[in-house]
Design a protein around this motif. Structure first.
Motif, PDB file in Angstrom:
ATOM      1  N   ARG A 289       0.839  -1.313   0.076  1.00 11.79           N
ATOM      2  CA  ARG A 289       0.166  -0.091  -0.006  1.00 11.79           C
ATOM      3  C   ARG A 289       0.929   1.080  -0.063  1.00 11.79           C
ATOM      4  N   VAL A 290       0.561   2.136  -0.874  1.00 11.79           N
ATOM      5  CA  VAL A 290       1.495   3.164  -0.949  1.00 11.79           C
ATOM      6  C   VAL A 290       1.275   4.585   0.104  1.00 11.79           C
ATOM      7  N   ALA A 291       2.067   5.238   0.520  1.00 16.41           N
ATOM      8  CA  ALA A 291       1.591   6.232   1.491  1.00 16.41           C
ATOM      9  C   ALA A 291       0.685   7.380   0.927  1.00 16.41           C
ATOM     10  N   ALA A 292      -0.058   8.026   1.611  1.00 24.43           N
ATOM     11  CA  ALA A 292      -0.904   9.322   0.974  1.00 24.43           C
ATOM     12  C   ALA A 292      -0.039  10.385   1.194  1.00 24.43           C
ATOM     13  N   LEU A 293       0.873  10.445   2.343  1.00 24.24           N
ATOM     14  CA  LEU A 293       1.674  11.898   2.454  1.00 24.24           C
ATOM     15  C   LEU A 293       2.763  12.048   1.921  1.00 24.24           C
ATOM     16  N   ALA A 294       3.296  13.085   1.748  1.00 26.21           N
ATOM     17  CA  ALA A 294       4.724  13.501   1.219  1.00 26.21           C
ATOM     18  C   ALA A 294       5.566  12.571   2.041  1.00 26.21           C
ATOM     19  N   VAL A 295       6.594  11.784   1.517  1.00 22.52           N
ATOM     20  CA  VAL A 295       7.877  11.326   2.195  1.00 22.52           C
ATOM     21  C   VAL A 295       8.791  11.914   2.077  1.00 22.52           C
ATOM     22  N   ASP A 296       9.872  12.318   3.092  1.00 21.14           N
ATOM     23  CA  ASP A 296      10.883  12.977   3.123  1.00 21.14           C
ATOM     24  C   ASP A 296      12.133  12.060   3.106  1.00 21.14           C
ATOM     25  N   ILE A 297      12.855  12.471   1.983  1.00 22.71           N
ATOM     26  CA  ILE A 297      14.382  11.638   1.854  1.00 22.71           C
ATOM     27  C   ILE A 297      15.576  12.738   2.273  1.00 22.71           C
ATOM     28  N   GLY A 298      16.303  12.305   3.134  1.00 18.08           N
ATOM     29  CA  GLY A 298      17.384  13.156   3.573  1.00 18.08           C
ATOM     30  C   GLY A 298      16.949  14.557   3.794  1.00 18.08           C
ATOM     31  N   GLY A 299      15.798  14.756   4.366  1.00 18.08           N
ATOM     32  CA  GLY A 299      15.177  15.902   4.488  1.00 18.08           C
ATOM     33  C   GLY A 299      14.651  16.674   3.451  1.00 18.08           C
ATOM     34  N   VAL A 300      14.384  15.876   2.424  1.00 13.98           N
ATOM     35  CA  VAL A 300      13.750  16.537   1.175  1.00 13.98           C
ATOM     36  C   VAL A 300      12.428  16.018   0.871  1.00 13.98           C
ATOM     37  N   ARG A 301      11.248  16.720   0.850  1.00 13.97           N
ATOM     38  CA  ARG A 301      10.009  16.205   0.384  1.00 13.97           C
ATOM     39  C   ARG A 301       9.796  15.699  -1.030  1.00 13.97           C
ATOM     40  N   THR A 302       9.182  14.611  -1.148  1.00 12.20           N
ATOM     41  CA  THR A 302       8.998  14.089  -2.492  1.00 12.20           C
ATOM     42  C   THR A 302       7.579  13.440  -2.407  1.00 12.20           C
ATOM     43  N   ASN A 303       7.109  13.305  -3.644  1.00 13.39           N
ATOM     44  CA  ASN A 303       5.847  12.428  -3.681  1.00 13.39           C
ATOM     45  C   ASN A 303       5.766  11.163  -4.570  1.00 13.39           C
ATOM     46  N   PHE A 304       6.962  10.556  -4.202  1.00 12.51           N
ATOM     47  CA  PHE A 304       7.108   9.151  -4.954  1.00 12.51           C
ATOM     48  C   PHE A 304       6.080   8.298  -4.347  1.00 12.51           C
ATOM     49  N   ARG A 305       5.777   7.311  -4.985  1.00 12.14           N
ATOM     50  CA  ARG A 305       4.699   6.351  -4.369  1.00 12.14           C
ATOM     51  C   ARG A 305       5.717   5.379  -3.477  1.00 12.14           C
ATOM     52  N   MET A 306       5.544   5.879  -2.445  1.00 20.56           N
ATOM     53  CA  MET A 306       6.341   5.050  -1.298  1.00 20.56           C
ATOM     54  C   MET A 306       5.606   4.075  -0.742  1.00 20.56           C
ATOM     55  N   PRO A 307       6.064   2.832  -0.356  1.00 24.78           N
ATOM     56  CA  PRO A 307       5.492   2.105   0.436  1.00 24.78           C
ATOM     57  C   PRO A 307       4.943   2.967   1.797  1.00 24.78           C
ATOM     58  N   ASP A 308       3.704   2.501   2.348  1.00 25.17           N
ATOM     59  CA  ASP A 308       3.202   3.166   3.466  1.00 25.17           C
ATOM     60  C   ASP A 308       3.743   2.441   4.418  1.00 25.17           C
ATOM     61  N   THR A 309       4.889   2.367   5.375  1.00 24.98           N
ATOM     62  CA  THR A 309       5.283   1.522   6.408  1.00 24.98           C
ATOM     63  C   THR A 309       5.290   2.561   7.698  1.00 24.98           C
ATOM     64  N   TYR A 310       5.129   1.864   8.699  1.00 26.04           N
ATOM     65  CA  TYR A 310       5.255   2.385  10.077  1.00 26.04           C
ATOM     66  C   TYR A 310       6.518   1.681  10.814  1.00 26.04           C
ATOM     67  N   ASN A 311       7.246   2.624  11.461  1.00 27.50           N
ATOM     68  CA  ASN A 311       8.451   1.915  11.808  1.00 27.50           C
ATOM     69  C   ASN A 311       8.485   2.271  13.415  1.00 27.50           C
ATOM     70  N   ILE A 312       8.843   1.055  14.029  1.00 33.90           N
ATOM     71  CA  ILE A 312       9.056   1.219  15.718  1.00 33.90           C
ATOM     72  C   ILE A 312      10.530   0.859  15.771  1.00 33.90           C
ATOM     73  N   GLY A 313      11.021   1.086  17.116  1.00 31.78           N
ATOM     74  CA  GLY A 313      12.327   1.238  17.381  1.00 31.78           C
ATOM     75  C   GLY A 313      12.330  -0.114  18.382  1.00 31.78           C
ATOM     76  N   LEU A 314      12.092  -1.391  17.338  1.00 34.08           N
ATOM     77  CA  LEU A 314      12.403  -2.710  17.953  1.00 34.08           C
ATOM     78  C   LEU A 314      13.005  -3.594  17.189  1.00 34.08           C
ATOM     79  N   GLY A 315      14.055  -4.208  17.447  1.00 29.35           N
ATOM     80  CA  GLY A 315      14.680  -5.184  16.813  1.00 29.35           C
ATOM     81  C   GLY A 315      15.481  -6.046  17.301  1.00 29.35           C
ATOM     82  N   GLY A 316      16.137  -7.112  16.869  1.00 30.67           N
ATOM     83  CA  GLY A 316      17.009  -8.216  17.761  1.00 30.67           C
ATOM     84  C   GLY A 316      18.075  -7.876  18.468  1.00 30.67           C
TER      85      GLY A 316
END
Lengths: 513, 370
Positions: A289-316
């Motif tokens: 599913r793609v994100a509805a909002l603008a996505v920042d890359i390196g602090g720059v706003r883009t409107n690519f069809r980026m996957p809508d992901t949600y990230n949490i600070g949990l890992g191995g």
């Protein structure tokens, strides 16, 4: 047979696939010299199954190299931006919202010229050839060869960008020209940002793609090779050298596409547990599913069809605290094999706690005996709750959905996630990324505003679908395999007279693969 | 009270105006960016308290008209609103002394600051709604003050100017302006609702720019200090936290340019269910089928942790939110006001049930700066 390679910031993963079957896979740390790392992993796979390089139909490479270059502000070349749309757009010049350090690296060279279109195709102001020629000469005199060109409503009419590009190429013989209409959609600043970032990556892209090619040649692989794009489809190597910006966010897309392939599910939630973070995304008909909002890359706003992901600070490798119980966001990351208790280190990580529960057996169990069963159970419950909340956030309804768990850190999830109908950990989950690259298809998109004056909605929809189909064929898809995977209609409610914005995406199988 | 706006004030202002947008009001990103660039050059924009405006002073409201989808592509030349105001001055043969705000909620809080900086006249700390509503006549200036939208002036990026001296009523004024905007390329500056200082003092919802700014400052400070943000917002707006929980269902459809629908939110303990009806803005809130908040009182949804405003288009299953009930401005609760912005005006078969008290439109206690 196909080879899929994922060149990540930490690891380079490789898989060999025959049809739907994973024949071999290998994970190795990414080297500073990307080419050497790829040769190393190719050699491993070829030796393991005694592969005849001539039997390969294609090599698919996913890479975060270009995203990282922008994020780290490294290997970027100075780029000029030429925007057509005067007298409109003056108050918000190109790069107006960029972080200062990145704007400085790229040089803040911008020029505004007449041109541009209205939403309905009328001209904002006439194209002025001598004006463009004058600007091109200034760019040449500054010694700049990378030029990004944007024109208002160029997704509706590309004419002015194309003409300006021809003039620039005429004045600057070694120019690298990027037209915004070729890489983005409606949203001038965002599309232009992407075009400028593409411009400043062109030299790096040429070098990197040449490096990939050299690696394959050295291993006597003559099959064509492809690079993954952010939407989960492929572009051929020559195209990728011209449009490196289209690789942004291909990593999460590949991992989700890989998860879909491995599990056989087309609609599900994907939980990708890494060393430091967990990314949660949603599969719809086999695509993220793609994100509805603008996505920042390196602090720059883009409107690519980026996957809508949600990230949490949990890992191995997430650090665990008691009193009160907290896991992450601090993590030992890739140093887990030195710093976690079970691997002889001194830090209590999420993986250590899972070993203490007795449900997981990795590393040295005797090193976690001081963790009580109660505590371990509480921490496990806490982590499950973190993931459950994040999964909830991504769901579109309360109906339970299947959850696919992939990634190296997925040992953290041993219990069913509440709200899921089933939980799958498919085989080869650790290299879902490379698999996603290997199975990728090619696609084409159409996103522009159509007028309904004099034609019906169905007619313009068909026209949009046909444009997307033609672009997929141009990208290498076989025409009988093409499917329309996404149709989005946005009536322009505030406009009298019937204007409608239609975005269509078509994908198909690659010829010969 | 706010005396000036500098570029560092824009972030808190956008957060505060977003919360007062009660789900609507539009995305302020591009306007904020333009104003930021202007303020970097000019330093500040003066804000004038309504009390300090002379009775005979002349003012109006200003904004941008067109399609939002066009707005993200055809960026403005930048002086459309200023030129619309100048054209209106020429028509009237009088100069404006200050710019008033049509609605404080959402992106329209920014435009009067942009035009004010460019003209070198102050922005009045007062608006017509104290929140956001979808139409220009849903304003105290209109229903309490009887101030017509015309004469109005519009200007486009090609330096064209149009004056509409008179329209049959507000409905026709809106229709004429929309059609003009389309022929201008679906993006123009518009100035209208010409009024005197006295009229503005009598009918405006005052100190709302100060309120939005103070609210944003408190939210940002609360984030830094790890405080409970919903409690802070309730305190600043003299409202109450109606419910904290999770979005469990959203239904939306678009009809006649309005985003209509409802959202259901369960509290964290899953004992209570809140349902909110929206039409661009959140309008009616019921808990377990009992009506608790009715328009023009305000229903504000914020992210439970950050206090970031949640507009209707970002409502999603699973989002953790706090819902606040905030008494609307007194100017909206007059008989004339309720006829235009009461529950029945939006098609709901319930009576307005006023929440007690309220600070929207009241003099703010202390000036706050970041």
């Amino acid at each position: 047979m196909r080879i899929g390679i994922d060149v990540g910031g930490t690891n380079t993963d490789i898989v060999l696939m025959e049809g739907r079957e994973v024949r071999a896979w290998y994970k190795t740390p990414t080297t500073a010299d990307v080419t050497a790392g790829i040769i190393n992993s190719l050699r491993h796979i070829i030796d393991e199954v005694s592969l005849d390089p001539a039997s390969l139909d294609g090599v698919m490479i996913g890479t975060t190299h270009f995203t990282n270059a922008v994020v780290e502000r490294r290997h970027l070349q100075e780029t000029a931006c030429l925007r057509l749309g005067l007298p409109a757009t003056v108050c918000l010049p190109p790069m107006v919202d960029w972080p200062d350090d990145l704007r400085d690296v790229v040089g803040n060279h911008y020029f505004l010229a007449h041109g541009g279109h209205e939403f309905d195709g009328r001209v904002i102001s006439p194209f002025d050839e001598s004006e463009i020629r004058g600007i091109a000469e200034q760019i040449r005199d500054r010694g700049i060869s990378a030029v990004a060109i944007s024109s208002v409503f160029s997704p509706v009419n590309t004419e002015f960008e194309v003409r300006a590009g021809e003039i620039v190429a005429d004045v600057i013989p070694d120019a690298n020209v990027t037209l915004s209409s070729e890489i983005g959609r409606i949203g001038l600043l965002e599309r232009e940002n992407a075009a400028i970032m593409n411009g400043c990556l062109r030299t790096l892209a040429l070098r990197t793609i040449a490096g990939f090619r050299a690696a394959l040649e050295q291993m006597a692989i003559e099959a064509p090779f492809f690079i993954s794009q952010n939407d989960g489809t492929l572009m051929n190597a020559e195209f990728a050298a011209d449009y490196p910006v289209l690789t942004f966010a291909s990593g999460p897309t590949n991992s989700m596409r890989g998860a879909a392939f491995l599990s056989g599910l087309r609609d599900a939630i994907v939980v990708d547990v890494g060393g430091t973070t967990t990314d949660i995304g949603v599969l719809q008909q086999g695509f993220p599913r793609v994100a509805a909002l603008a996505v920042d890359i390196g602090g720059v706003r883009t409107n690519f069809r980026m996957p809508d992901t949600y990230n949490i600070g949990l890992g191995g490798g997430s650090l665990v605290q008691s009193e009160p119980i907290a896991v992450g966001p601090r993590s030992v990351g890739y140093e887990i094999t030195d710093r976690a208790l079970i691997f002889g280190g001194e830090e209590m990580t999420a993986s250590d706690v899972m070993v203490a529960t007795g449900k997981v057996d990795i590393g040295d169990r005797s090193r976690v005996t001081q963790i009580t069963a109660d505590f371990a159970q509480n921490v496990e419950g806490h982590m499950l709750e973190m993931v459950t909340n994040a999964v909830d956030r991504m769901k579109t309804s309360a109906t339970p959905v299947p959850v696919i768990v992939v990634g190296g850190g997925s040992i953290l999830l041993q219990e069913e996630i509440p709200g899921s109908s089933e939980m799958l950990k498919p085989p080869h989950f650790a290299v879902a990324n490379a698999i996603g690259a290997a199975i990728a298809q090619v696609g084409g998109e159409c996103d522009r505003i159509f007028s309904l004056e004099g034609s019906t909605r169905d007619e313009v929809l068909d026209q949009a679908k046909d444009e997307a189909r033609q672009r997929a064929i141009a990208a290498g898809a076989t025409s009988d395999s093409i499917e329309i995977v996404d149709v989005e209609e946005v009536p322009l409610a505030y406009l009298p007279g019937n204007a409608i914005r239609i975005a269509v995406k078509a994908v198909g199988d690659l010829e010969g693969a | 009270m706010l005396r000036e706006i500098k570029w560092v004030d824009l972030e808190p202002l956008a957060i505060g105006a977003g919360i007062l947008g009660t789900g609507g009001g539009g995305n302020p990103y591009l306007g904020k960016l333009q104003l930021r660039e202007l303020l970097k050059q000019k330093g500040k924009q003066d804000v004038i308290a309504p009390d300090d405006l002379a009775d005979e002073a002349l003012t109006m409201v200003v904004g941008s008209i067109g399609a939002p989808t066009v707005g993200i592509e055809k960026l403005p030349e930048g002086t459309e609103m200023k030129r619309a105001i100048r054209a209106l001055e020429k028509h009237l043969g009088q100069r404006f002394d200050a710019v008033a705000i049509a609605e404080i909620g959402g992106s329209n809080s920014i435009n009067p600051l942009i035009a004010g900086v460019q003209l070198g006249i102050p922005t009045v700390d007062s608006d017509g709604m104290g929140r956001a509503f979808p139409e220009i006549q849903m304003s105290s200036f209109s229903f309490n003050g009887g101030i017509p939208v015309t004469p109005l002036a519009m200007a486009d990026c090609r330096f064209a100017e149009v004056i509409v001296p008179k329209a049959a009523d507000e409905f026709w004024a809106e229709r004429i302006a929309r059609n003009l905007a389309t022929s201008m390329g679906a993006r123009s500056g518009l100035a209208g609702v010409v009024m005197t200082g006295r009229q503005l003092k009598d009918h405006g919802v005052h100190y709302t720019l100060s309120l939005a700014h103070a609210l944003g400052c408190r939210v940002l400070a609360g984030r830094d200090a790890n405080e409970d943000i919903p409690t802070i917002v309730a305190e600043v707006l003299a409202g109450e936290v109606l419910l904290r929980g999770k979005v469990v269902d959203v239904f939306r459809r678009t009809t006649r340019g309005f985003a209509r629908g409802w959202v259901k939110i369960d509290d964290f303990a899953e004992r209570e269910r809140l349902q909110i009806e929206f039409q661009n803005e959140y309008l009616i809130a019921t808990i377990n089928d009992e009506v608790r908040v009715t328009v023009p009182d305000m229903i504000c949804i914020i992210e439970d942790e950050t206090g970031e405003p949640v507009p209707t288009e970002l409502l999603r299953f699973g989002t953790r939110v706090a819902v606040l009930a905030v008494p609307g401005a007194a100017q909206l609760k007059t008989e004339a006001g309720l006829q235009v912005v009461g529950p029945r005006a939006f098609g709901y078969d319930v009576d307005f049930q006023a929440l007690p008290g309220g600070v929207v439109g009241e003099r703010p206690p202390v000036a706050q700066h970041m």
